[in-house]
Design a protein around this motif. Structure first.
Motif, PDB file in Angstrom:
ATOM      1  N   MET A  12       0.806  -1.224   0.000  1.00 28.22           N
ATOM      2  CA  MET A  12       0.000   0.000   0.000  1.00 28.22           C
ATOM      3  C   MET A  12       0.838   1.274   0.000  1.00 28.22           C
ATOM      4  SD  MET A  12      -3.156  -0.211  -0.406  1.00 28.22           S
ATOM      5  CE  MET A  12      -4.073   1.182   0.263  1.00 28.22           C
ATOM      6  N   PHE A  36       1.148   2.720  -3.341  1.00 28.38           N
ATOM      7  CA  PHE A  36      -0.077   3.407  -3.763  1.00 28.38           C
ATOM      8  C   PHE A  36      -0.147   4.794  -3.127  1.00 28.38           C
ATOM      9  CE2 PHE A  36      -4.557   4.328  -2.546  1.00 28.38           C
ATOM     10  CZ  PHE A  36      -5.029   4.665  -3.799  1.00 28.38           C
ATOM     11  N   GLU A  37       0.193   4.859  -1.836  1.00 30.33           N
ATOM     12  CA  GLU A  37       0.137   6.152  -1.135  1.00 30.33           C
ATOM     13  C   GLU A  37       1.110   7.163  -1.744  1.00 30.33           C
ATOM     14  OE1 GLU A  37      -0.065   5.882   3.300  1.00 30.33           O
ATOM     15  OE2 GLU A  37       0.022   3.752   2.899  1.00 30.33           O
ATOM     16  N   ILE A  38       2.337   6.717  -2.044  1.00 29.35           N
ATOM     17  CA  ILE A  38       3.310   7.621  -2.677  1.00 29.35           C
ATOM     18  C   ILE A  38       2.809   8.026  -4.060  1.00 29.35           C
ATOM     19  CG2 ILE A  38       5.673   7.841  -3.575  1.00 29.35           C
ATOM     20  CD1 ILE A  38       6.568   5.839  -1.399  1.00 29.35           C
ATOM     21  N   GLU A  62      -0.149   8.325  -5.169  1.00 32.98           N
ATOM     22  CA  GLU A  62      -1.273   9.260  -5.121  1.00 32.98           C
ATOM     23  C   GLU A  62      -0.796  10.700  -4.904  1.00 32.98           C
ATOM     24  OE1 GLU A  62      -4.710   9.058  -5.627  1.00 32.98           O
ATOM     25  OE2 GLU A  62      -3.957   7.280  -6.623  1.00 32.98           O
ATOM     26  N   LEU A  63       0.447  10.872  -4.461  1.00 34.50           N
ATOM     27  CA  LEU A  63       0.978  12.220  -4.233  1.00 34.50           C
ATOM     28  C   LEU A  63       1.603  12.828  -5.487  1.00 34.50           C
ATOM     29  CD1 LEU A  63       2.662  11.803  -0.727  1.00 34.50           C
ATOM     30  CD2 LEU A  63       0.650  13.165  -1.268  1.00 34.50           C
ATOM     31  N   VAL A  64       1.767  12.035  -6.559  1.00 35.69           N
ATOM     32  CA  VAL A  64       2.389  12.553  -7.788  1.00 35.69           C
ATOM     33  C   VAL A  64       1.550  13.719  -8.311  1.00 35.69           C
ATOM     34  CG1 VAL A  64       3.004  12.009 -10.177  1.00 35.69           C
ATOM     35  CG2 VAL A  64       3.442  10.341  -8.355  1.00 35.69           C
ATOM     36  N   PRO A  65       2.123  14.934  -8.371  1.00 33.43           N
ATOM     37  CA  PRO A  65       1.301  16.127  -8.623  1.00 33.43           C
ATOM     38  C   PRO A  65       0.601  16.143  -9.978  1.00 33.43           C
ATOM     39  CG  PRO A  65       3.646  16.694  -8.511  1.00 33.43           C
ATOM     40  CD  PRO A  65       3.528  15.271  -8.089  1.00 33.43           C
ATOM     41  N   ARG A 121      -2.399  14.132  -9.086  1.00 29.26           N
ATOM     42  CA  ARG A 121      -3.259  14.542  -7.990  1.00 29.26           C
ATOM     43  C   ARG A 121      -3.970  15.879  -8.228  1.00 29.26           C
ATOM     44  NH1 ARG A 121      -3.396  16.949  -3.112  1.00 29.26           N
ATOM     45  NH2 ARG A 121      -1.485  18.044  -3.643  1.00 29.26           N
ATOM     46  N   LEU A 161      12.055  10.689  -1.296  1.00 31.95           N
ATOM     47  CA  LEU A 161      10.680  10.628  -1.813  1.00 31.95           C
ATOM     48  C   LEU A 161       9.683  11.110  -0.751  1.00 31.95           C
ATOM     49  CD1 LEU A 161      10.696   7.185  -3.697  1.00 31.95           C
ATOM     50  CD2 LEU A 161      10.983   9.481  -4.671  1.00 31.95           C
ATOM     51  N   ASP A 183       4.801  16.108   0.147  1.00 42.28           N
ATOM     52  CA  ASP A 183       3.486  15.781   0.703  1.00 42.28           C
ATOM     53  C   ASP A 183       2.414  16.549  -0.056  1.00 42.28           C
ATOM     54  OD1 ASP A 183       3.348  18.388   1.796  1.00 42.28           O
ATOM     55  OD2 ASP A 183       4.442  17.728   3.562  1.00 42.28           O
ATOM     56  N   THR A 184       1.175  16.487   0.446  1.00 43.19           N
ATOM     57  CA  THR A 184       0.072  17.077  -0.315  1.00 43.19           C
ATOM     58  C   THR A 184       0.230  18.581  -0.504  1.00 43.19           C
ATOM     59  OG1 THR A 184      -1.144  17.237   1.734  1.00 43.19           O
ATOM     60  CG2 THR A 184      -1.683  15.388   0.316  1.00 43.19           C
ATOM     61  N   SER A 185       0.836  19.253   0.482  1.00 40.15           N
ATOM     62  CA  SER A 185       0.939  20.702   0.352  1.00 40.15           C
ATOM     63  C   SER A 185       2.284  21.123  -0.247  1.00 40.15           C
ATOM     64  CB  SER A 185       0.714  21.377   1.710  1.00 40.15           C
ATOM     65  OG  SER A 185       1.593  20.823   2.657  1.00 40.15           O
ATOM     66  N   THR A 243       4.496  19.978  -3.199  1.00 45.56           N
ATOM     67  CA  THR A 243       4.621  19.062  -4.321  1.00 45.56           C
ATOM     68  C   THR A 243       5.875  19.323  -5.135  1.00 45.56           C
ATOM     69  OG1 THR A 243       3.261  20.537  -5.652  1.00 45.56           O
ATOM     70  CG2 THR A 243       2.123  18.763  -4.502  1.00 45.56           C
ATOM     71  N   ALA A 301       9.916  17.171  -8.372  1.00 46.82           N
ATOM     72  CA  ALA A 301       8.569  16.707  -8.024  1.00 46.82           C
ATOM     73  C   ALA A 301       8.519  15.194  -8.228  1.00 46.82           C
ATOM     74  CB  ALA A 301       7.515  17.394  -8.899  1.00 46.82           C
ATOM     75  N   LEU A 302       7.572  14.535  -7.566  1.00 46.59           N
ATOM     76  CA  LEU A 302       7.405  13.095  -7.762  1.00 46.59           C
ATOM     77  C   LEU A 302       7.013  12.825  -9.209  1.00 46.59           C
ATOM     78  CD1 LEU A 302       5.438  12.159  -4.482  1.00 46.59           C
ATOM     79  CD2 LEU A 302       7.901  11.969  -4.906  1.00 46.59           C
ATOM     80  N   ARG A 346      -8.897  12.288   0.787  1.00 46.83           N
ATOM     81  CA  ARG A 346      -8.331  12.233  -0.558  1.00 46.83           C
ATOM     82  C   ARG A 346      -7.848  10.808  -0.818  1.00 46.83           C
ATOM     83  NH1 ARG A 346      -3.002  11.668  -0.650  1.00 46.83           N
ATOM     84  NH2 ARG A 346      -2.002  11.823   1.374  1.00 46.83           N
ATOM     85  N   GLY A 365      -5.550   7.817  -1.298  1.00 48.58           N
ATOM     86  CA  GLY A 365      -4.203   7.650  -0.762  1.00 48.58           C
ATOM     87  C   GLY A 365      -4.045   8.251   0.625  1.00 48.58           C
ATOM     88  N   ARG A 397      -4.439   8.719   4.621  1.00 51.48           N
ATOM     89  CA  ARG A 397      -4.344   7.734   5.716  1.00 51.48           C
ATOM     90  C   ARG A 397      -4.911   8.352   6.980  1.00 51.48           C
ATOM     91  NH1 ARG A 397      -0.992   3.374   7.383  1.00 51.48           N
ATOM     92  NH2 ARG A 397      -0.494   3.022   5.207  1.00 51.48           N
TER      93      ARG A 397
END
Lengths: 261, 261
Positions: free
Chosen positions: A79, A82-84, A86-89, A92, B28, B32-34, B36, B76-77, B139, B141, B143
């Motif tokens: 998982m 998957f979590e990482i 989902e953060l790909v800008p 997302r 990596l 995070d979400t904020s 990117t 970026a990822l 969102r 992904g 947790r």
């Protein structure tokens, strides 16, 4: 230590690290859509690495939750990946703005709705909504040569010349007998796409399946994505469906620009 | 080489490799979400690693498309992480079966629909459909501690005792003033959930938001996921919405069993 020694030491270390990253990716890359669980022997064969190496790397990956191991000792992707992911800008930020608009398009047309972005010379599906009566061969995260699909062609049509050139130089493989495989035909189709503001894919990516796609632009009016609806070829009337896809793509483009994306 | 020497050499190599994996994940994990996009200096600070190390690792990650670097030099990822993440079977097989059913539930209720799985002592959202008028803080992904949300509580209620025990031992942090934070209250709520076949979340994960969730079972009747609908607390009538969520969860459970999942 002399400078050349230091360089040699650094090169060796870099080589070592790169090898580790390569090995990690070889182990993770052993899994695909049809092979989701693997025993150690098959994992070694697919990764092309010796058993002791794979055993050690897989153990570390399990410890970091990038892999999981079930009661039968089979490995699967974990998982945390998957979590990482989902953060790909690219995925997302685009998806969060696009999903409500894609839901509206789905509801209005009852077709399968795709959102894809260009990555190099391929398109990658980032969001897909709606089941279809037939297999259309698409899945989120799926990758397909850009020239061979409606979303890919519409993105290429509005991309810089260098991008189109890169696709041409990599070749135009046929996914079906109807895929465009010559430079002249592709260049002519891209010109047509720009003139009508949408692309048609008539069994070019999957036999029996057609699609209508429109371009999505972001900040700076740069092409960002392709939005399409897909269905069995008999059920798709571009004259009827084109305006719906184009309307949704305009709405999405404006929403992206309003959000500064 | 004596056996102990070999062991020492192997230990050193393992330590080295593990360090590389740790460093890769530190780089990596800086995103995070904020946040990117990151420059090298900030990437170093967040990863807790020296500049030369981060520069080298980031370079390799760009080469492997796990990171991308834009014109301003910000990292970026990369899409490859999204592609790998989409192959994670817990997400992929579940989502492909669940999405059409979630779309029906969305259309029938006009609420935001969530599908989540347990991962350790937390739930991770694997699919979310439907925008809401207010921010509900979820969102794909994402947790969240399992005891603090409707989908989490409904999964816990049907999980083995050891799973519930692990959550209790890790503590019951409060996400809002209404989160259940004592063992007795949680155990009583899980008993109630089993008796009525669904869970209620009344501002327990997010103030102003409530949710109704039902359990999804797979092959062997084992708990697989939680399905929920969520909305502003005033708009959610559990008596009215419970049967809809439960119906969709039963349908999804049967579909999973039929598919041998």
């Amino acid at each position: 230590m002399r400078s050349t020694d230091r360089n040699t030491a650094r090169d060796a270390r870099e080589l070592g690290n790169r090898t580790v990253l390569h090995r990690i990716l070889a182990v993770l890359g052993a899994f695909d859509t049809s092979t989701t669980r693997l025993g150690l022997a098959e994992l070694c064969r697919r990764a092309g690495l010796p058993k002791t190496t794979v055993h050690r790397i897989a153990g570390e990956l399990v410890e970091e939750r990038l892999l999981v191991r079930d009661e039968q000792g089979l490995y699967a992707l974990g998982m945390r990946l998957f979590e990482i992911g989902e953060l790909v800008p690219v995925h997302r930020t685009l998806s969060s703005v696009a999903l409500p608009i894609m839901e509206d398009l789905r509801e209005a047309t009852r077709k399968r709705v795709h959102l894809a972005v260009l990555d190099g010379i391929d398109v990658v599906y980032v969001e897909i909504l709606g089941a279809t009566s037939i297999d259309v061969g698409s899945r989120p995260g799926g990758r397909i040569p850009a020239h061979a699909t409606g979303v890919g062609k519409v993105i290429l049509a509005y991309s810089p010349t260098a991008t189109i050139q890169a696709r041409l130089e990599a070749g135009l493989p046929a996914l079906t007998p109807r895929t465009i495989t010559t430079k002249d035909a592709l260049v002519a189709d891209l010109r047509k796409i720009r003139s009508i503001g949408m692309s048609l894919d008539l069994e070019e990516s999957h036999l029996g399946v057609s699609c209508v796609a429109a371009p999505v632009f972001g900040f700076n009016k740069r092409i960002r994505a392709g939005l399409s609806i897909t269905g069995p070829i008999g059920s798709m009337d571009p004259g009827l469906l084109g305006p719906a896809v184009r309307t949704a793509a305009f709405t999405l483009s404006r929403a992206l620009r309003d959000a500064g994306l």
